[in-house]
Design an enzyme around this catalytic site. Structure first.
Site, PDB file in Angstrom:
ATOM      1  N   ASP A   1       2.500  15.789 -58.514  1.00 42.60           N
ATOM      2  CA  ASP A   1       2.315  14.786 -59.090  1.00 42.60           C
ATOM      3  C   ASP A   1       1.352  14.605 -60.039  1.00 42.60           C
ATOM      4  O   ASP A   1      -0.379  15.082 -59.543  1.00 42.60           O
ATOM      5  CB  ASP A   1       2.168  12.713 -58.049  1.00 42.60           C
ATOM      6  CG  ASP A   1       2.700  12.087 -59.566  1.00 42.60           C
ATOM      7  OD1 ASP A   1       3.731  11.549 -59.003  1.00 42.60           O
ATOM      8  OD2 ASP A   1       2.181  11.828 -60.340  1.00 42.60           O
TER       9      ASP A   1
ATOM     10  N   ASN B   1      11.224   5.143 -56.812  1.00 44.11           N
ATOM     11  CA  ASN B   1      11.463   4.084 -57.513  1.00 44.11           C
ATOM     12  C   ASN B   1      12.411   3.417 -58.655  1.00 44.11           C
ATOM     13  O   ASN B   1      12.979   4.659 -58.827  1.00 44.11           O
ATOM     14  CB  ASN B   1      10.190   3.811 -58.386  1.00 44.11           C
ATOM     15  CG  ASN B   1       9.088   3.705 -57.758  1.00 44.11           C
ATOM     16  OD1 ASN B   1       8.604   3.006 -56.660  1.00 44.11           O
ATOM     17  ND2 ASN B   1       7.861   4.385 -58.586  1.00 44.11           N
TER      18      ASN B   1
ATOM     19  N   VAL C   1       9.465   6.401 -65.065  1.00 46.35           N
ATOM     20  CA  VAL C   1      10.529   8.346 -65.465  1.00 46.35           C
ATOM     21  C   VAL C   1      11.595   8.239 -65.533  1.00 46.35           C
ATOM     22  O   VAL C   1      11.852   8.270 -64.186  1.00 46.35           O
ATOM     23  CB  VAL C   1       9.849   9.422 -65.514  1.00 46.35           C
ATOM     24  CG1 VAL C   1      10.309  10.851 -65.767  1.00 46.35           C
ATOM     25  CG2 VAL C   1       7.856   9.482 -65.481  1.00 46.35           C
TER      26      VAL C   1
ATOM     27  N   HIS D   1      13.827  11.121 -58.839  1.00 43.36           N
ATOM     28  CA  HIS D   1      12.813  11.345 -58.562  1.00 43.36           C
ATOM     29  C   HIS D   1      12.081  10.996 -56.945  1.00 43.36           C
ATOM     30  O   HIS D   1      11.799   9.418 -56.664  1.00 43.36           O
ATOM     31  CB  HIS D   1      11.498  11.643 -58.759  1.00 43.36           C
ATOM     32  CG  HIS D   1      10.560  10.539 -59.980  1.00 43.36           C
ATOM     33  ND1 HIS D   1      11.591  10.049 -61.107  1.00 43.36           N
ATOM     34  CD2 HIS D   1       9.799   9.776 -59.602  1.00 43.36           C
ATOM     35  CE1 HIS D   1      10.742   8.686 -61.237  1.00 43.36           C
ATOM     36  NE2 HIS D   1       9.853   8.432 -60.269  1.00 43.36           N
TER      37      HIS D   1
HETATM   38  P1  5GP Z   1       7.623   6.271 -61.430  1.00 43.05           P
HETATM   39  O1  5GP Z   1       6.592   5.120 -61.844  1.00 43.05           O
HETATM   40  O2  5GP Z   1       8.752   6.617 -62.476  1.00 43.05           O
HETATM   41  O3  5GP Z   1       8.343   6.407 -59.500  1.00 43.05           O
HETATM   42  O4  5GP Z   1       6.573   7.486 -61.289  1.00 43.05           O
HETATM   43  C1  5GP Z   1       6.472   8.897 -62.011  1.00 43.05           C
HETATM   44  C2  5GP Z   1       5.281   9.608 -61.574  1.00 43.05           C
HETATM   45  O5  5GP Z   1       5.496  10.868 -62.509  1.00 43.05           O
HETATM   46  C3  5GP Z   1       4.297   9.209 -61.323  1.00 43.05           C
HETATM   47  O6  5GP Z   1       3.691   9.060 -59.941  1.00 43.05           O
HETATM   48  C4  5GP Z   1       3.357  10.222 -62.452  1.00 43.05           C
HETATM   49  O7  5GP Z   1       2.089  10.213 -61.800  1.00 43.05           O
HETATM   50  C5  5GP Z   1       4.786  11.425 -62.650  1.00 43.05           C
HETATM   51  N1  5GP Z   1       4.307  12.269 -63.619  1.00 43.05           N
HETATM   52  C6  5GP Z   1       4.273  11.607 -65.397  1.00 43.05           C
HETATM   53  N2  5GP Z   1       4.305  12.397 -66.046  1.00 43.05           N
HETATM   54  C7  5GP Z   1       4.174  13.360 -65.210  1.00 43.05           C
HETATM   55  C8  5GP Z   1       3.749  14.951 -65.462  1.00 43.05           C
HETATM   56  O8  5GP Z   1       4.191  15.806 -66.899  1.00 43.05           O
HETATM   57  N3  5GP Z   1       4.074  16.179 -64.751  1.00 43.05           N
HETATM   58  C9  5GP Z   1       3.751  15.393 -63.519  1.00 43.05           C
HETATM   59  N4  5GP Z   1       3.571  16.424 -62.706  1.00 43.05           N
HETATM   60  N5  5GP Z   1       4.012  14.513 -62.959  1.00 43.05           N
HETATM   61  C10 5GP Z   1       4.087  13.455 -63.990  1.00 43.05           C
END
Ligand code: 5GP
Ligand code: ZN
Length: 114
Positions: A30, A87, A96, A100
């Site tokens: 992440d 999530n 996102v 995931h």
């Molecule tokens: P969510 O809030 O959708 O469950 O988690 C999305 C996760 O994706 C977040 O922890 C965020 O830091 C991570 N993330 C967002 N954009 C990128 C990216 O471009 N690269 C990586 N490696 N992680 C990302």
């Protein structure tokens, strides 16, 4: 799904620190780690969220849990433990829109909701 950032990581259009890869699944660190070990495990197929999984995806989702265990072992946290978070949707706080699994480890994880 060209505009999806995780699809771009799958297609190597965006860089990421890849931890594991096979034909169906990708794991990478992440970008904003919430714990010393914070790895995202995703199906390569663009599935928007857990709500959107289809029957044909269930084997891949099962495999993801096996891969999470292998990664935990490789990262040396299998003994101490870890947390897996998915999530899902607006109320679940998903940002996102590509399914995931967050693997969090390397410290005592606080703020338990359940
Ligand atoms: P969510 O809030 O959708 O469950 O988690 C999305 C996760 O994706 C977040 O922890 C965020 O830091 C991570 N993330 C967002 N954009 C990128 C990216 O471009 N690269 C990586 N490696 N992680 C990302
Ligand atoms: Zn995607």
């Amino acid at each position: 799904m060209e505009e999806c950032i995780f699809c771009k990581i799958v297609n190597k259009q965006l860089p990421a620190e890849i931890i594991y890869e096979d034909a169906e699944i990708l794991a990478f660190r992440d970008i904003q780690p919430a714990a010393p070990i914070h790895i995202l495990i995703i199906p390569k197929k663009h599935i928007k969220s857990l709500i959107e999984i289809e029957k044909e995806d269930e084997i891949t989702i099962g495999k993801i849990y096996g891969i999470i265990n292998s990664i935990a072992e490789e990262q040396g946290v299998k003994e101490k433990g870890y947390r897996v978070i998915v999530n899902c949707g607006r109320d679940g706080g998903q940002e996102v829109p590509h399914l995931h699994f967050h693997l969090l480890a390397g410290k005592t994880l606080g703020e338990k909701i359940v």
